[in-house]
Structures are given as C-alpha cells and as structure tokens.
Enzyme design. Structure first.
Site, PDB file in Angstrom:
ATOM      1  N   SER A   8      -8.352   0.593   0.938  1.00 13.82           N
ATOM      2  CA  SER A   8      -9.080   0.354   2.186  1.00 13.82           C
ATOM      3  C   SER A   8      -9.578   1.677   2.775  1.00 13.82           C
ATOM      4  CB  SER A   8      -8.197  -0.407   3.167  1.00 13.82           C
ATOM      5  OG  SER A   8      -8.925  -0.837   4.283  1.00 13.82           O
ATOM      6  N   HIS A   9      -9.160   1.991   4.011  1.00 14.29           N
ATOM      7  CA  HIS A   9      -9.641   3.200   4.673  1.00 14.29           C
ATOM      8  C   HIS A   9      -8.623   4.339   4.613  1.00 14.29           C
ATOM      9  CE1 HIS A   9      -7.263   1.014   7.660  1.00 14.29           C
ATOM     10  NE2 HIS A   9      -6.987   2.190   8.191  1.00 14.29           N
ATOM     11  N   GLU A  44     -11.977  -8.226  14.969  1.00 12.65           N
ATOM     12  CA  GLU A  44     -11.039  -7.277  15.550  1.00 12.65           C
ATOM     13  C   GLU A  44     -11.699  -5.914  15.708  1.00 12.65           C
ATOM     14  OE1 GLU A  44      -7.576  -6.600  13.149  1.00 12.65           O
ATOM     15  OE2 GLU A  44      -8.631  -7.023  11.292  1.00 12.65           O
ATOM     16  N   ASP A  99     -15.080  -4.462   3.670  1.00 16.69           N
ATOM     17  CA  ASP A  99     -14.751  -5.626   4.490  1.00 16.69           C
ATOM     18  C   ASP A  99     -14.842  -5.340   5.988  1.00 16.69           C
ATOM     19  OD1 ASP A  99     -12.482  -4.070   4.755  1.00 16.69           O
ATOM     20  OD2 ASP A  99     -11.073  -5.575   4.008  1.00 16.69           O
ATOM     21  N   ARG A 100     -15.207  -4.107   6.355  1.00 16.87           N
ATOM     22  CA  ARG A 100     -15.382  -3.756   7.773  1.00 16.87           C
ATOM     23  C   ARG A 100     -16.729  -3.093   7.959  1.00 16.87           C
ATOM     24  NH1 ARG A 100     -12.038   0.044  10.246  1.00 16.87           N
ATOM     25  NH2 ARG A 100     -11.581   1.112   8.300  1.00 16.87           N
ATOM     26  N   ASP A 158     -16.802   0.314   5.361  1.00 11.96           N
ATOM     27  CA  ASP A 158     -15.592   1.058   5.032  1.00 11.96           C
ATOM     28  C   ASP A 158     -15.417   1.110   3.519  1.00 11.96           C
ATOM     29  OD1 ASP A 158     -14.732  -1.560   4.541  1.00 11.96           O
ATOM     30  OD2 ASP A 158     -12.687  -1.140   5.197  1.00 11.96           O
ATOM     31  N   ASP A 170     -13.736  -0.404   1.231  1.00  9.36           N
ATOM     32  CA  ASP A 170     -13.753  -1.595   0.378  1.00  9.36           C
ATOM     33  C   ASP A 170     -14.699  -2.668   0.895  1.00  9.36           C
ATOM     34  OD1 ASP A 170     -11.971  -2.081   2.524  1.00  9.36           O
ATOM     35  OD2 ASP A 170     -10.912  -3.620   1.400  1.00  9.36           O
ATOM     36  N   SER A 174     -11.181  -3.092  14.624  1.00  9.62           N
ATOM     37  CA  SER A 174     -11.347  -2.239  13.451  1.00  9.62           C
ATOM     38  C   SER A 174     -12.659  -2.517  12.722  1.00  9.62           C
ATOM     39  CB  SER A 174     -10.176  -2.437  12.492  1.00  9.62           C
ATOM     40  OG  SER A 174     -10.108  -3.787  12.082  1.00  9.62           O
ATOM     41  N   LYS A 186      -4.253  -6.363  -1.806  1.00 15.04           N
ATOM     42  CA  LYS A 186      -4.406  -7.480  -0.880  1.00 15.04           C
ATOM     43  C   LYS A 186      -4.323  -8.760  -1.715  1.00 15.04           C
ATOM     44  CE  LYS A 186      -7.289  -4.936   2.410  1.00 15.04           C
ATOM     45  NZ  LYS A 186      -8.636  -4.806   3.045  1.00 15.04           N
ATOM     46  N   ARG A 232       0.831  -1.201   0.000  1.00 10.96           N
ATOM     47  CA  ARG A 232       0.000   0.000   0.000  1.00 10.96           C
ATOM     48  C   ARG A 232       0.862   1.247   0.000  1.00 10.96           C
ATOM     49  NH1 ARG A 232      -4.391   0.132   4.663  1.00 10.96           N
ATOM     50  NH2 ARG A 232      -4.654  -1.968   3.834  1.00 10.96           N
ATOM     51  N   HIS A 268     -13.372  -5.712  11.257  1.00  7.16           N
ATOM     52  CA  HIS A 268     -13.285  -6.919  10.430  1.00  7.16           C
ATOM     53  C   HIS A 268     -13.910  -8.074  11.210  1.00  7.16           C
ATOM     54  CE1 HIS A 268     -10.426  -5.519   7.280  1.00  7.16           C
ATOM     55  NE2 HIS A 268      -9.930  -4.767   8.237  1.00  7.16           N
TER      56      HIS A 268
END
Length: 458
Positions: A102-103, A319, A240-241, A236, A238, A321, A112, A14, A323
């Site tokens: 992502s964020h 987690e 995934d959260r 988020d 993308d 965040s 990823k 990234r 996820h």
C-alpha cells in the site's frame, strides 16, 4: 511456527520484507489461506501483486504454499488492488489475495485478503495467524493458471463513465501499480491527459505514493497550475486511494470531495445511507443530511467501511485517507481509479471550474491527518488512557475508533494507526481559536501521560 503478531494487523497482514515477512512465513501464509478456503468449501482464489520490487518473489512463495494445500490459483500478475477486488465479482472465483505494501515504505509488503467477496479483518486475521502457528495445513496439488483482467476491467469502466465534455486532467500514479492501468483507461475516455510518473517502479524514485500526505502532492499541484488543467488526480501505491487537486492547485481533502459526490449520488438515491470514517469533517455529515441522505460514522479502515456499507446497504462510503466506495453502479469496494473517473464525470457536468464547484461545500478550519510516532504497544495503551482517565468536560465522547471529542464549535480525534506504530490525530474548528483550543485539550492530556507526546501542527 512462532510468528510476529504485529505483522497481523487490523485488516491486513503487513511488515518489512525479510525482517518481518520471512520466506518461511510467506509460504506458510499461503498454506494457511489455502487450507482455510478449502475448509470453507472453496477451491480457488485469485492472486494479484502491486509494483513493489519484492512482489514477484513473494507472489511465487505465497502461490507455492496455496497450491500445496490443493487449492487452485488464478495468477493475475501485476496490477492495482481494485483489479483484485474486481476479479472477485467478474469471475466465478469470489476469493482473492492482493500482495501489496500500500502506502508503506518500499521495504514493506503485505497481503489484503478477500473471502466470498468480503475483506478479512480482526478475528479472521487472528485465526490465520493461529493456523500458521499450529501448522495444521491440508495437503494436495492445486493447479495454477495465469489470467489477465485488465481489458475486462477497462471495458466495464468505460461502459459506465459518460463524460459530457472533455477535461484536461493531470494524473500522478506515483510510480505505483495504478500506472499499469489508469493512464490508458483515462485516454480511452478522451480525457486530455497529462501523465506524471506512470512507469511502475518499486523504488518510487519521484515521491512516495501516499496522496494523504500533502508534500507528496507538490508535483501534481505544480503540473496542474503549469498546464492550466481542470483537475489533478493522485493515486496511491496500489491504486485504491486517490488525492485530488482543483484547477487552482488547492488540495481538496476526501471529506470535501465526498460531499460533492454524495450530493450528486443522492439525487438518484434519496434517503439512502452514506458511510464515512471518524476522521471526516462534521461538515460532511451536515452535507449528507442536507442532500437527503443518512450519515453513518464508522471505524477507519477499508474493511470496516465495507462491512458498514454491507450492513446498511449504503450507496456510498469513504474515509479521509482517500478510499472511496461506490455501491450504486459499482461493486462497493475501494477503487481509486473508478472513483477518480466518477469524480471527473461529476465535474464535467458543471459549467464552473472545479475550484468553484468545491467551494460550494466549504470546510471549517482544519488540519490534515497528523501522526505521532510511538510503538505498536504504546499506541493502544495511550488511547486507552485517554478514553478512561480524563473527563473532558464540555465535550461529547465518540468512541467508535479511538477517542473523538465534539462540541458546537470544534472536534478532535486521537486514534491508534491500523498500519504503522503511531498515533493519528485530526482537528477541526469553526475558527482558528476554536481549532487551537481543541488541540490544547488533547495536548494537555497527552503531556500528563508522557511529556514527550507532542502534537505538531506544522
């Protein structure tokens, strides 16, 4: 080719587009991954991208590099990260690359990487960097094919979600890639949906798509209260959260809604293991044990959580965040869209409001994630000094990821961020005084290292 090693992070690649992610690097990354896959006896991978403005250009360059090695590509186009993960289970191709920032701020992008349904991290990421520097690439002519899995994903999720009653839900996609999929899916399940910022727009014109930051949930909170909704969900950038807001507009942190999910999932999976990261509350550990599960603490990071889920055959992971990884009736990858619907399914089973349901899993006095900007080099140096130069008498040290100090009434964590040049902190106590005391313990140590290292609670 000499590359910037800071772009190759703990569990992804990234950086800032053009400045750190040059066109040359992106194409050579494609060559490296294509070469690596062929040497592992694979011949194809799926590629998907989120809604960032740089996505189409980066995708084209990356795919060009992959094809030049003789590795084939199935281009899934624009979609959320869970769609890429899903593709490695729903097709014969078990490998994939998600192009996403992502964020991170809008000028970032990244990659990823999944090989044989497992995320690459650590040593494997370093091996890709070394391959780029050596330029020891294979040569061939791969074939590219466009493929859409949106309908397949929607149909499988709809077959697994059963809502006992219709709920009014506010969904904030934050102009991220989740908007390409989630709103239609929610409506297909007869959810009374109030949409916020569903249009995919890489400028993120309304707020940054990071539900882990409470200020990004203001629009969601206002819409939940205004519309008297049962629940608010934020995705988020993308997809995934997820972030969660109850019917009263209270932010429900991931370790609190994980306690509810764990309680429900363990009714059918008594004695199974549940993985959570070091930033989660001690209350989550206690709740898992009370519900008949075995808690497993792990390093922060989606790839580390997935590895622990596989290692322990855990039924659930998560987690702080946001996820969340369902491994009972789903595939064990982090999916903000599916996780949101599973949470909605649980809420729909109760007669009470969502606020009353979450109140059954009370939290201690705690902070959200706190960040302190530094440099990528210094963040690791500071953590090592905290680990090795201070006694911290009266506290148990947990060194799974950074340093976590625990006693009977409080705990605190300091760790180096995996994704940004910063330190991350979280604190919790049975009272305000206990919370402030553990903050003070860390603050004194930080000031002795550098008097500019100040933890700000507000």
């Amino acid at each position: 080719m000499k590359v910037n090693s800071q772009v190759f992070r703990a569990y992804d690649i990234r950086g800032i587009v053009q400045k750190e992610l040059s066109d040359e690097l992106i194409e050579k990354l494609g060559q490296a991954i294509g070469t690596m896959l062929i040497r592992k006896k694979h011949n194809a991978l799926n590629v998907c991208r989120d809604g960032r403005l740089s996505g189409p250009h980066i995708s084209n360059l990356f795919i060009k590099g992959v094809l030049s090695t003789g590795c084939n590509v199935y281009d899934l186009g624009l979609g959320p990260t869970p769609l890429l993960y899903f593709s490695t289970f729903s097709t014969q191709i078990k490998n994939g690359v998600m192009i996403t920032g992502s964020h991170n701020p809008k000028n970032y992008n990244g990659f990823k990487i999944v090989v044989d349904r497992k995320p690459l991290s650590g040593k494997s990421i370093t091996e890709i960097r070394d391959l780029i520097e050596s330029e020891n690439f294979l040569s061939g002519e791969g074939v590219e094919e466009e493929k859409s899995l949106l309908k397949t994903y929607k149909n499988e999720v709809k077959n697994k979600i059963n809502l006992k009653k219709n709920l009014k839900i506010v969904l904030d996609c934050g102009n991220g890639a989740g908007g390409s999929l989630a709103p239609d899916l929610f409506k297909d399940l007869d959810i009374e949906l109030i949409e916020l910022f569903s249009e995919v727009d890489g400028n993120f014109p309304n707020h940054h798509p990071d539900p882990g930051n409470p200020k990004n949930l203001k629009d969601l909170i206002d819409a939940v209260i205004k519309n008297k909704a049962d629940l608010g969900i934020a995705l988020d950038g993308d997809g995934d959260r997820l972030g969660v807001v109850d019917n009263l507009g209270n932010i429900i942190f991931p370790d609190q809604y994980m306690a509810l999910i764990a309680d429900e999932i363990l009714k059918e999976n008594f004695g199974r293991k549940i993985v959570f990261d070091v930033k989660c509350s001690t209350k989550l550990k206690e709740s898992i044990e009370t519900s008949g599960g075995i808690p497993i603490m792990a390093r922060t990071g989606h790839s580390f959580i997935k590895k622990e889920i596989i290692k322990h055959d855990a039924v659930l992971g998560g987690e702080m965040s946001g996820h969340i990884f369902f491994n009972d009736d789903w595939y064990g990858f982090d999916d903000g869209i599916y996780s949101a619907l599973r949470l909605i399914e649980i809420i729909a089973d109760f007669e009470e409001s969502s606020s009353d349901i979450f109140n059954k899993f009370p939290q201690l006095v705690n902070t959200p994630e706190l960040t302190l900007a530094t440099t990528d080099k210094k963040k690791f140096e500071i953590i090592e000094r905290l680990k090795n130069e201070f006694e911290f008498n009266g506290y148990e040290k947990v060194l799974i990821d950074g340093i976590r100090l625990e006693n009977q009434v409080s705990w605190g964590l300091a760790r180096a961020s995996n994704t940004t040049p910063s330190l991350v902190f979280r604190f919790e106590g049975e009272s305000e005084d206990a919370l402030l005391k553990i903050v003070e313990v860390f603050q004194k140590a930080l000031f002795s290292i550098d008097d500019k290292l100040e933890i700000k609670l507000n």
